[in-house]
Design an enzyme around this catalytic site. Structure first.
Site, PDB file in Angstrom:
ATOM      1  N   HIS A 169      -1.009 -10.834  12.700  1.00  0.00           N
ATOM      2  CA  HIS A 169       0.852 -11.301  11.799  1.00  0.00           C
ATOM      3  C   HIS A 169       1.806 -10.864  11.869  1.00  0.00           C
ATOM      4  O   HIS A 169       2.185 -10.633  12.936  1.00  0.00           O
ATOM      5  CB  HIS A 169       0.214 -10.460  10.070  1.00  0.00           C
TER       6      HIS A 169
ATOM      7  N   HIS B  94       5.689 -10.888  11.082  1.00  0.00           N
ATOM      8  CA  HIS B  94       6.629 -10.384  10.162  1.00  0.00           C
ATOM      9  C   HIS B  94       7.952 -11.329  10.010  1.00  0.00           C
ATOM     10  O   HIS B  94       8.435 -11.788  11.352  1.00  0.00           O
ATOM     11  CB  HIS B  94       7.198  -8.865   9.657  1.00  0.00           C
TER      12      HIS B  94
HETATM   13  P1  5GP Z   1       1.516  -3.947  10.391  1.00  0.00           P
HETATM   14  O1  5GP Z   1       1.798  -2.032   9.499  1.00  0.00           O
HETATM   15  O2  5GP Z   1       0.569  -4.306  10.395  1.00  0.00           O
HETATM   16  O3  5GP Z   1       2.211  -4.468  10.866  1.00  0.00           O
HETATM   17  O4  5GP Z   1       1.761  -4.801   8.788  1.00  0.00           O
HETATM   18  C1  5GP Z   1       1.764  -4.881   7.446  1.00  0.00           C
HETATM   19  C2  5GP Z   1       2.275  -5.420   6.434  1.00  0.00           C
HETATM   20  O5  5GP Z   1       1.228  -6.359   5.618  1.00  0.00           O
HETATM   21  C3  5GP Z   1       2.953  -4.112   5.860  1.00  0.00           C
HETATM   22  O6  5GP Z   1       4.522  -4.288   6.019  1.00  0.00           O
HETATM   23  C4  5GP Z   1       2.197  -3.964   4.697  1.00  0.00           C
HETATM   24  O7  5GP Z   1       3.666  -4.296   3.655  1.00  0.00           O
HETATM   25  C5  5GP Z   1       1.706  -5.230   4.382  1.00  0.00           C
HETATM   26  N1  5GP Z   1       0.515  -5.222   3.595  1.00  0.00           N
HETATM   27  C6  5GP Z   1      -0.461  -4.518   3.678  1.00  0.00           C
HETATM   28  N2  5GP Z   1      -1.283  -4.709   2.016  1.00  0.00           N
HETATM   29  C7  5GP Z   1      -0.453  -5.844   1.548  1.00  0.00           C
HETATM   30  C8  5GP Z   1      -1.207  -6.460   0.230  1.00  0.00           C
HETATM   31  O8  5GP Z   1      -2.666  -6.412   0.016  1.00  0.00           O
HETATM   32  N3  5GP Z   1      -0.405  -7.646   0.415  1.00  0.00           N
HETATM   33  C9  5GP Z   1       0.168  -7.998   1.080  1.00  0.00           C
HETATM   34  N4  5GP Z   1       0.941  -9.587   0.559  1.00  0.00           N
HETATM   35  N5  5GP Z   1       0.991  -6.686   2.006  1.00  0.00           N
HETATM   36  C10 5GP Z   1       0.388  -6.325   2.560  1.00  0.00           C
END
Ligand code: 5GP
Ligand code: ZN
Length: 138
Positions: free
Chosen positions: A99, A101
């Site tokens: 993903h 951001h």
């Molecule tokens: P990471 O920490 O892996 O770079 O980012 C994962 C992101 O996914 C986090 O910012 C978290 O808030 C978001 N996230 C996790 N679960 C969900 C979900 O069920 N729905 C949405 N819209 N965002 C999510």
């Protein structure tokens, strides 16, 4: 991938506030935003990290970034914007589905990376270049 939260969002098994989608990628609002307007862009297909996704498919994800970045900057009246990406838990990845951001930023919004300015000792940067080029097969 059955248990993956982002696969479930892509497939409509879990609700999400979606923004745009096409055959290869989906963009939706992060449920716990760093700042309001925080967007995630994901490939439809499950890949864990950027080491796993073909460049062409990552390209389809990245194609969505400029228009979304412009739109969210306008809507949130942001002073700036971060686009970043995490791979593996030690790098901050909590959801193991690639993903990107998109985070609108505001002056003094209190979000800090604590960026470190490392140093190479004599010859190390050249050995690093050599090692990476060798791994690339150059
Ligand atoms: P990471 O920490 O892996 O770079 O980012 C994962 C992101 O996914 C986090 O910012 C978290 O808030 C978001 N996230 C996790 N679960 C969900 C979900 O069920 N729905 C949405 N819209 N965002 C999510
Ligand atoms: Zn997935």
């Amino acid at each position: 991938m059955k248990a993956c939260v982002f696969c479930k969002i892509v497939n409509g098994e879990l609700p999400a506030t979606k923004l745009i989608e096409d055959k290869k990628a989906v963009a939706f609002l992060d449920i716990n935003p760093v700042n309001h307007g925080h967007i995630l862009v994901v490939p439809r297909k499950h890949y864990e990290t950027v080491m796993d996704i073909p460049g062409k498919e990552l390209g389809k994800v990245m194609e969505m970034v400029p228009p979304l970045a412009k739109a969210v900057t306008e809507v949130t009246n942001a002073d700036g914007l971060n686009v970043f990406q995490t791979n593996k838990p030690c790098a901050g990845q909590t959801v193991p589905h690639v993903h990107v951001h998109i985070i609108p930023r505001h002056k003094n919004d209190g979000f800090h990376f604590g960026w470190r300015q490392g140093r190479y000792s004599e010859g190390e940067i050249d050995r690093m270049q050599w090692g990476i080029l060798k791994a690339l097969g150059e």
